[in-house]
Motif scaffolding. Structure first.
Motif, mmCIF file in Angstrom:
data_model
loop_
_atom_site.group_PDB
_atom_site.id
_atom_site.type_symbol
_atom_site.label_atom_id
_atom_site.label_comp_id
_atom_site.label_asym_id
_atom_site.label_seq_id
_atom_site.Cartn_x
_atom_site.Cartn_y
_atom_site.Cartn_z
ATOM 1 N N LEU A 191 31.863 41.217 31.843
ATOM 2 C CA LEU A 191 31.984 41.362 30.395
ATOM 3 C C LEU A 191 33.351 41.930 30.011
ATOM 4 O O LEU A 191 33.927 41.551 28.993
ATOM 5 C CB LEU A 191 30.872 42.272 29.870
ATOM 6 C CG LEU A 191 29.449 41.749 30.105
ATOM 7 C CD1 LEU A 191 28.428 42.748 29.573
ATOM 8 C CD2 LEU A 191 29.259 40.400 29.443
ATOM 9 N N TYR A 192 33.860 42.824 30.835
ATOM 10 C CA TYR A 192 35.185 43.392 30.564
ATOM 11 C C TYR A 192 36.259 42.315 30.655
ATOM 12 O O TYR A 192 37.148 42.235 29.800
ATOM 13 C CB TYR A 192 35.483 44.520 31.547
ATOM 14 C CG TYR A 192 36.876 45.081 31.382
ATOM 15 C CD1 TYR A 192 37.179 45.955 30.341
ATOM 16 C CD2 TYR A 192 37.904 44.698 32.245
ATOM 17 C CE1 TYR A 192 38.458 46.446 30.168
ATOM 18 C CE2 TYR A 192 39.181 45.189 32.082
ATOM 19 C CZ TYR A 192 39.453 46.066 31.051
ATOM 20 O OH TYR A 192 40.724 46.539 30.876
ATOM 21 N N PHE A 193 36.172 41.480 31.688
ATOM 22 C CA PHE A 193 37.141 40.406 31.836
ATOM 23 C C PHE A 193 37.096 39.460 30.632
ATOM 24 O O PHE A 193 38.134 39.027 30.130
ATOM 25 C CB PHE A 193 36.874 39.612 33.121
ATOM 26 C CG PHE A 193 37.286 40.335 34.376
ATOM 27 C CD1 PHE A 193 38.053 41.492 34.316
ATOM 28 C CD2 PHE A 193 36.905 39.865 35.620
ATOM 29 C CE1 PHE A 193 38.447 42.152 35.464
ATOM 30 C CE2 PHE A 193 37.286 40.515 36.782
ATOM 31 C CZ PHE A 193 38.060 41.662 36.706
ATOM 32 N N LEU A 194 35.880 39.155 30.180
ATOM 33 C CA LEU A 194 35.738 38.252 29.038
ATOM 34 C C LEU A 194 36.291 38.855 27.751
ATOM 35 O O LEU A 194 36.747 38.140 26.861
ATOM 36 C CB LEU A 194 34.267 37.891 28.835
ATOM 37 C CG LEU A 194 33.686 36.866 29.816
ATOM 38 C CD1 LEU A 194 32.202 36.663 29.542
ATOM 39 C CD2 LEU A 194 34.427 35.545 29.726
ATOM 40 N N ALA A 195 36.234 40.182 27.649
ATOM 41 C CA ALA A 195 36.738 40.838 26.438
ATOM 42 C C ALA A 195 38.241 41.084 26.505
ATOM 43 O O ALA A 195 38.936 41.025 25.486
ATOM 44 C CB ALA A 195 36.001 42.166 26.238
ATOM 45 N N PHE A 196 38.765 41.362 27.700
ATOM 46 C CA PHE A 196 40.161 41.773 27.862
ATOM 47 C C PHE A 196 41.122 40.597 28.021
ATOM 48 O O PHE A 196 42.145 40.508 27.335
ATOM 49 C CB PHE A 196 40.257 42.702 29.062
ATOM 50 C CG PHE A 196 41.626 43.286 29.296
ATOM 51 C CD1 PHE A 196 42.297 43.963 28.286
ATOM 52 C CD2 PHE A 196 42.238 43.166 30.539
ATOM 53 C CE1 PHE A 196 43.557 44.510 28.506
ATOM 54 C CE2 PHE A 196 43.488 43.707 30.768
ATOM 55 C CZ PHE A 196 44.154 44.383 29.750
ATOM 56 N N PHE A 197 40.793 39.670 28.897
ATOM 57 C CA PHE A 197 41.708 38.578 29.213
ATOM 58 C C PHE A 197 42.041 37.674 28.027
ATOM 59 O O PHE A 197 43.200 37.269 27.860
ATOM 60 C CB PHE A 197 41.145 37.737 30.367
ATOM 61 C CG PHE A 197 41.206 38.413 31.708
ATOM 62 C CD1 PHE A 197 41.551 39.753 31.826
ATOM 63 C CD2 PHE A 197 40.899 37.718 32.865
ATOM 64 C CE1 PHE A 197 41.598 40.386 33.056
ATOM 65 C CE2 PHE A 197 40.941 38.330 34.109
ATOM 66 C CZ PHE A 197 41.288 39.664 34.198
#
Length: 212
Positions: free
Chosen positions: A129-135
């Motif tokens: 979820l972090y990758f989906l929000a950050f990238f």
């Protein structure tokens, strides 16, 4: 994707990685419990787990976790249960008779540590979820293939994370080596390690898609 965007991403990612997160706490727990070698092997395992999330994000699989409450809950609770299991196992295990040295992980067990570390990271839905929000903040559809850009940013992030996590592993092992040397310190070390695992499990258990 131009170089200015990549450098901006590097700065942002490095800033985020400096702050210890669940993966760093897990790696430090391993280093404290079994020494620098086990800690560094854990870094490799976590990196492998992170690469799985990067690949999943690139092909859109991670989006399922964002939209499906059931899928998110399954992965979340499996990961939380595994971490709590590791904590309880460490807490209730008998300490070695020899306490003058840091308990080292036998070479034949390093592969097991590697797989455990990878599993812990893979089963942590907050990473996906972090990758989906950050990238996506650094991805532009006009700059080319979105999956390729995602993979590029993911690779950069994993390299930076590997370096940062490795430093934390060495630091934790060094601090542990200084404080060990008695039965009291050995018991304290074991308790700290077990509590770290349990706290990480609780963190994963209370993770939610809206709280990255």
């Amino acid at each position: 994707m131009d170089f200015s965007t990549i450098w901006l991403f590097v700065i942002a990612a490095a800033t985020v990685l400096i702050i210890p997160g669940p993966a760093v706490l897990y790696i430090m727990a391993r280093s404290i419990e079994q020494g620098k070698k086990a800690g560094l092997v854990s870094v490799l395992g976590v990196s492998l787990g992170g690469s799985v999330h990067v690949l999943a994000g690139a092909i859109g699989v991670s989006a399922i976790l964002m939209t499906s409450e059931t899928a998110f809950s399954i992965v979340k609770y499996l990961g939380a249960a595994y971490l709590i299991y590791l904590g309880c196992k460490t807490l209730f295990s008998r300490p070695d008779k020899t306490t003058s040295e840091i308990p080292k992980a036998p070479s034949q067990k390093l592969l097991k540590i590697f797989y455990q570390s990878a599993l812990v990271e893979i089963m942590n839905p907050k990473t996906a979820l972090y990758f989906l929000a950050f990238f996506p903040q650094f991805i532009s559809p006009s700059a080319g293939s979105v999956p390729v850009q995602f993979l590029l940013l993911g690779t950069i992030f994993l390299v930076l994370a590997f370096i940062c996590d490795g430093l934390y592993a060495v630091l934790a092992a060094s601090i542990s080596k200084r404080i060990l040397g008695s039965k009291v310190s050995s018991k304290l070390q074991s308790r700290i390690t077990s509590y770290l695992y349990i706290v990480l499990g609780v963190i994963c258990a209370f993770a939610s898609p809206s709280k990255i």
